[in-house]
Write an enzyme that holds these catalytic residues in place. Structure first.
Site, PDB file in Angstrom:
ATOM      1  N   LYS A 144       8.509  70.966  39.130  1.00  0.00           N
ATOM      2  CA  LYS A 144       7.838  71.881  40.057  1.00  0.00           C
ATOM      3  C   LYS A 144       8.883  72.862  40.563  1.00  0.00           C
ATOM      4  O   LYS A 144      10.063  72.540  40.634  1.00  0.00           O
ATOM      5  CB  LYS A 144       7.266  71.108  41.244  1.00  0.00           C
ATOM      6  CG  LYS A 144       6.168  71.833  41.964  1.00  0.00           C
ATOM      7  CD  LYS A 144       4.839  71.548  41.314  1.00  0.00           C
ATOM      8  CE  LYS A 144       3.714  72.352  41.915  1.00  0.00           C
ATOM      9  NZ  LYS A 144       2.406  71.895  41.427  1.00  0.00           N
ATOM     10  N   ASP A 184       0.731  77.923  40.645  1.00  0.00           N
ATOM     11  CA  ASP A 184       0.326  77.004  41.711  1.00  0.00           C
ATOM     12  C   ASP A 184      -0.064  77.929  42.871  1.00  0.00           C
ATOM     13  O   ASP A 184      -0.359  79.115  42.629  1.00  0.00           O
ATOM     14  CB  ASP A 184       1.478  76.040  42.080  1.00  0.00           C
ATOM     15  CG  ASP A 184       1.000  74.830  42.885  1.00  0.00           C
ATOM     16  OD1 ASP A 184       0.456  73.901  42.292  1.00  0.00           O
ATOM     17  OD2 ASP A 184       1.153  74.845  44.128  1.00  0.00           O
TER      18      ASP A 184
HETATM   19  N1  GLU Z   1       0.078  73.633  39.585  1.00  0.00           N
HETATM   20  C1  GLU Z   1      -0.855  72.850  38.815  1.00  0.00           C
HETATM   21  C2  GLU Z   1      -0.749  71.393  39.211  1.00  0.00           C
HETATM   22  O1  GLU Z   1      -0.441  71.085  40.343  1.00  0.00           O
HETATM   23  C3  GLU Z   1      -0.762  73.127  37.334  1.00  0.00           C
HETATM   24  C4  GLU Z   1       0.590  72.902  36.716  1.00  0.00           C
HETATM   25  C5  GLU Z   1       0.714  73.334  35.258  1.00  0.00           C
HETATM   26  O2  GLU Z   1      -0.262  73.804  34.685  1.00  0.00           O
HETATM   27  O3  GLU Z   1       1.820  73.180  34.738  1.00  0.00           O
HETATM   28  O4  GLU Z   1      -0.984  70.490  38.462  1.00  0.00           O
END
Ligand code: GLU
Length: 464
Positions: A144, A184
């Site tokens: 992340k 996100d």
């Molecule tokens: N931000 C999204 C999540 O919390 C998607 C992350 C992604 O597609 O890599 O899962």
């Protein structure tokens, strides 16, 4: 908690009371090392409390120091992001990429641009992402990243310059086989476009280094809808298990961003009535239900850059409740889709008192631990985000598959795969909970199933 927000010794005692002695020891060490990382500790506690049956069955994880390694990110990149605003002033923000765990595939997870972003928050999100990605059944590790920059109120050009500077600091550390960021909160199609453009410019390559890309340049159809659609597919499975369906159910949704939009659309399509949405300014109550052109208006509202939901109430002549959350409205199903810790103990009590039967998380960790306890004790069937909101990253995995094979799937194909992923997660969590002797406990089921996949892969790969 102590006044400074750090866990005190009585909190620690309570936090570790339900843990296996090995998990308790690792958690105490962690809490002593990073007492200020409150959200991260909350996420770790939630997992550690539920994996006791696994730790009781074998000592292999303790011998291999799996928990000690699991709570330590593989690598954290921290950098400053310097950019020029429209008045020519130099602005400085903080940027991070937390590469949490790559035991089962390249690091994978979103970027969050929001004024509240800090390392603790990103560590909690990266930790959650590791298990969520494992549950999808696709080869994706957890990561992340993000910045304390908020695109709200910034011009397009400012967002572009910010994204370019952010990527200039990050590009060396990511790649299609290394780490694949996505969107996100605060990072949507526009930001992914600028980030991708800069990556391509700096590396002179065109690869699937990001997901959530535009349809013309390697993106997957249905990726924008995927988190919300997947959430409703998962919810449908929960209801089916009890011989019910979403048709005719009243549904409360919080937020009005990407996840809320997809969830509201799919719930409405399947015959549910979505009666609430919310923003930082309060919530709306729409007794007729969100439907038709109201979905387009949600997109318009989001694109306006003003983080408020009140204009929806003004436009459609429905009730606006300033400063309130949607959880006081009597519903059958509640889908928190906004942000972490947005559903607290009193909200949970209210949902129970009003006869709500299902809560499935669209956001990451939107329900506080106390609230989770109240929901479950009140007989509500509860699904944690790492299971129920995995459709977004699952579809990112499908985007990666399309990029690798140079193909572009149809909407039907992607939707079928998304269904398969969500059904797979539901069944995996269900079976794991049953094996633990707690049928229907999606929290324990998701944690145990995700943990086993990651932990066993770490054991296989030795002490790295
Ligand atoms: N931000 C999204 C999540 O919390 C998607 C992350 C992604 O597609 O890599 O899962």
């Amino acid at each position: 908690m102590q006044p400074n927000g750090n866990p005190g010794s009585s909190d620690l005692h309570a936090a570790t009371a339900a843990m296996h002695p090995y998990a308790s020891r690792v958690f105490r060490d962690l809490a002593a090392r990073v007492p200020w990382e409150v959200e991260f500790l909350q996420a770790v506690q939630e997992v550690f409390e539920t994996i006791t049956p696994v730790l009781e069955q074998t000592t292999i994880y303790e011998e291999e120091a799996i928990l000690e390694r699991l709570v330590e990110p593989q690598r954290v990149h921290a950098f400053r992001v310097v950019w020029h605003d429209d008045r020519g002033h130099i602005r400085t923000n903080r940027g991070w990429r937390v590469q949490f765990n790559n035991a089962i595939g390249p690091f994978k997870g979103g970027l969050r641009f929001h004024s509240s972003v800090n390392l603790s928050g990103l560590k909690f999100l990266g930790f959650e992402q590791t298990f969520k990605n494992a549950l999808t059944g696709l080869p994706m590790g957890g990561g992340k990243g993000g910045s304390d920059f908020s695109p709200r109120g910034a011009s397009d050009r400012e967002v572009e310059r910010f994204c370019q500077s952010f990527m200039t600091s990050l590009y060396k550390y990511i790649g299609a086989d290394v780490d694949v960021p996505a969107g996100d909160i605060g990072v949507g199609a526009r930001e992914i476009g600028y980030l991708f453009g800069q990556y391509k410019h700096l590396t002179e390559t065109f690869t699937g280094v990001l997901t959530g890309k535009g349809l013309n340049w390697g993106g997957s159809i249905l990726r924008p809808e995927a988190t919300g659609f997947g959430l409703v597919y998962f919810t449908q499975k929960m209801l089916e298990r009890r011989g019910e369906s979403i048709e005719g159910k009243r549904v409360a949704i919080s937020g009005f961003g990407n996840v809320a939009w997809g969830a509201a659309r799919k719930a409405n399509e399947l015959g549910g009535k979505v009666v609430t949405l919310s923003g930082p300014d309060g919530c709306i109550y729409d007794p007729e239900g969100v439907s038709g052109e109201k979905f387009d208006y949600m997109l318009e509202l989001r694109a306006s850059g003003n983080d408020v939901i009140k204009p929806y109430a003004d436009r459609y002549g429905v009730e606006f409740r300033p400063g309130a959350r949607p959880w006081a409205v009597p519903v059958d199903v509640a889908l928190p889709c906004a942000i972490q810790n947005e559903l607290e103990i009193n909200d949970a009590r209210q949902l129970v008192a009003n006869g709500c039967k299902y809560v499935a998380e669209g956001a990451n960790m939107p329900t506080t631990p106390d609230a989770v306890r109240v929901l479950r004790e009140g007989g509500i069937v509860y699904a944690p985000g790492k299971a129920s909101n995995a459709g977004g990253v699952g579809t990112s995995g499908l985007e990666m598959a399309q990029n690798r094979t140079n193909t572009h799937w149809t909407a039907e194909h992607v939707d079928t795969e998304l269904h398969r992923i969500m059904t797979g997660i539901h069944d995996m969590a269900w079976d794991a909970a049953e094996r633990c002797g707690n049928p229907g406990d999606y929290l324990q089921g998701a944690n145990v199933a995700g943990f086993l996949k990651v932990a066993d892969s770490m054991v296989d790969q030795g002490s790295v």
